[in-house]
Design an enzyme around this catalytic site. Structure first.
Site, PDB file in Angstrom:
ATOM      1  N   ASP A  41      -4.292   3.690  -4.880  1.00 47.45           N
ATOM      2  CA  ASP A  41      -2.902   3.576  -4.459  1.00 47.45           C
ATOM      3  C   ASP A  41      -2.590   4.391  -3.206  1.00 47.45           C
ATOM      4  O   ASP A  41      -2.908   3.991  -2.097  1.00 47.45           O
ATOM      5  CB  ASP A  41      -2.001   3.973  -5.626  1.00 47.45           C
ATOM      6  CG  ASP A  41      -0.537   3.635  -5.389  1.00 47.45           C
ATOM      7  OD1 ASP A  41      -0.206   3.066  -4.333  1.00 47.45           O
ATOM      8  OD2 ASP A  41       0.295   3.934  -6.259  1.00 47.45           O
ATOM      9  N   HIS A  70       0.653  -0.173 -12.107  1.00 48.23           N
ATOM     10  CA  HIS A  70       1.273   0.996 -12.726  1.00 48.23           C
ATOM     11  C   HIS A  70       1.635   0.707 -14.180  1.00 48.23           C
ATOM     12  O   HIS A  70       1.169   1.405 -15.067  1.00 48.23           O
ATOM     13  CB  HIS A  70       2.484   1.513 -11.947  1.00 48.23           C
ATOM     14  CG  HIS A  70       2.178   1.898 -10.546  1.00 48.23           C
ATOM     15  ND1 HIS A  70       1.203   2.825 -10.238  1.00 48.23           N
ATOM     16  CD2 HIS A  70       2.700   1.469  -9.368  1.00 48.23           C
ATOM     17  CE1 HIS A  70       1.135   2.957  -8.922  1.00 48.23           C
ATOM     18  NE2 HIS A  70       2.028   2.136  -8.369  1.00 48.23           N
TER      19      HIS A  70
END
Length: 443
Positions: free
Chosen positions: A319, A268
């Site tokens: 993800d 991220h």
């Protein structure tokens, strides 16, 4: 795989550009010949029509999140309210249900051209926190699911010890914790006995909020020689809490613990200061962006180009699997930069393809994959250049990154074996339906 097979690729992404009439030969799962030009196509070949690229790497996956797709969109909220739904699913899984869901999810990935997945795994124990008779039963379910689906896996066994900066785990989190980092390291060490071709057993720090500072170095030491991944600064609230607890940013905390470096991927990397970017770049830590999840959860837009300029290579992941489509992840990196800067043209298509192929494969411990070259793993993904999405776009790297979707993937080869053809999608959909319905009916 024994014997040899040869293929004539109409077009192929080779050495950083699209080339025509490429002949490749494959034996024992690797490329033994790669030659350009129709004059080389004198041996018997199978023709792959379209544009063929190396296998894509999904560098960040939580397989069980696939059960949430379409079921968390109807209410307002934040990442933290979404997390409660995720915990509810986590509390219902056992090794059999986990295997069924993961196998179907990995098959969806392969159908999208993904030949390797980095599974960020923290569902270790039974719902009450006690160990299974086989302490790694949940991890082994994932490894077997990958074998069933025909995808390589880097099982990133995750250390998760706290609900937040020293607070005890609670609720579904009791499944995640081994008690302390030494116990986590011992269990992970035993898991590595199951490593085999196509399987890498790596490590992960769930986040700086989930592993106390005094235990980070134990995780780093146990991860020596294998990929180490960590969620980093996904939410501003994490940064604020880290500074309140330790007086430093999450990136600085990881740097102080010796966690940064070329074998590490910061997942991220959204809310970073200039010093954080510099630390990640100077250490050559990789930055794994997951744009479809980051926008789905309202995380924010990370500084992808600034990280690359500082020396942090880009990788990509899906993800939470709000979407499983690495083409979408590629273009979203560029399009997010356009939104943030109101300028176009930050990433070239070639750079994004590199991130999705060989750079991502390297980040998962498969440095011998991600390129169509002699000696490399024989992964091939053939994309339709005449679909309603790609027709008229030029059939080049820009067509792939800015027009193609997972639906345009015609055929996928992993380690020399064709594992998915376009007609397999209906069967994959049925498998996903069954696995996900079983979970929700139990809730």
């Amino acid at each position: 795989m024994s014997g040899q097979a040869s293929y004539l690729l109409d077009r192929a992404w080779l050495d950083g550009r699209v080339q025509e009439d490429v002949v490749v030969s494959v034996a024992d799962g690797r490329f033994t010949r790669v030659e350009v030009g129709a004059e080389h196509a004198r041996l018997e070949t199978t023709r792959l029509r379209g544009l063929t690229i190396p296998g894509l790497a999904n560098a960040h996956s939580h397989a069980f999140h696939r059960a949430l797709r379409g079921r968390t969109q109807r209410e307002r909220g934040t990442f933290w309210t979404w997390r409660e739904k995720m915990y509810a699913v986590a509390s219902r899984l056992d090794p059999d249900a986990y295997f069924a869901l993961a196998a179907a999810t990995y098959r969806e990935m392969v159908a999208a051209g993904i030949t390797c997945v980095g599974e960020f795994h923290y569902l270790h124990h039974q719902p009450d926190g006690t160990a299974y008779d086989e302490p790694n039963a949940m991890a082994l379910a994932l490894v077997e699911a990958a074998r069933e689906a025909g995808i390589r896996i880097a099982l990133l066994d995750t250390c998760y010890l706290s609900s937040g900066f020293g607070a005890a785990v609670e609720g579904a989190q009791v499944r995640y914790s081994d008690g302390d980092a030494d116990a986590w390291a011992d269990r992970t060490h035993r898991l590595r006995a199951h490593q085999r071709p196509g399987v890498v057993i790596g490590a992960a720090v769930h986040s700086v909020r989930a592993v106390p500072r005094e235990q980070l170095r134990t995780v780093v030491a146990a991860a020596a020689g294998v990929p180490l991944h960590v969620h980093l600064s996904e939410q501003q609230a994490e940064n604020d809490a880290c500074r309140a607890a330790y007086g430093v940013s999450p990136t600085e905390l990881l740097h102080d613990a010796g966690a940064l470096g070329p074998a590490t991927s910061a997942v991220h990397a959204t809310h970073l200061g200039e010093h954080d970017v510099r630390l990640l770049g100077e250490s050559a830590t990789r930055s794994c962006f997951c744009p479809t999840t980051e926008r789905d959860l309202g995380d924010g837009i990370g500084p992808s180009r600034a990280l690359r300029a500082a020396g942090s290579p880009l990788t990509l992941g899906s993800d939470s699997h709000a979407v499983i489509d690495l083409f979408e992840e590629m273009r979203a990196v560029e399009l997010n930069e356009r939104l943030a800067t109101q300028q176009r043209g930050h990433w070239t298509s070639g750079e994004l393809l590199d991130a999705a192929t060989w750079v991502g494969q390297e980040s998962l411990g498969f440095a011998d994959a991600g390129r169509i070259a002699v000696g490399m793993r024989a992964d091939l993904v053939t994309v339709d250049t005449g679909s309603p999405r790609t027709a008229g776009t030029g059939a080049d790297e820009n067509s792939l990154v800015f027009a193609a979707t997972a639906q345009d993937v015609l055929e996928v080869m992993v380690d020399g074996v064709v594992v998915v053809r376009q007609g397999d999608r209906a069967e994959i959909g049925r498998e996903l339906d069954e696995a996900i319905d079983t979970i929700w009916k139990a809730m």
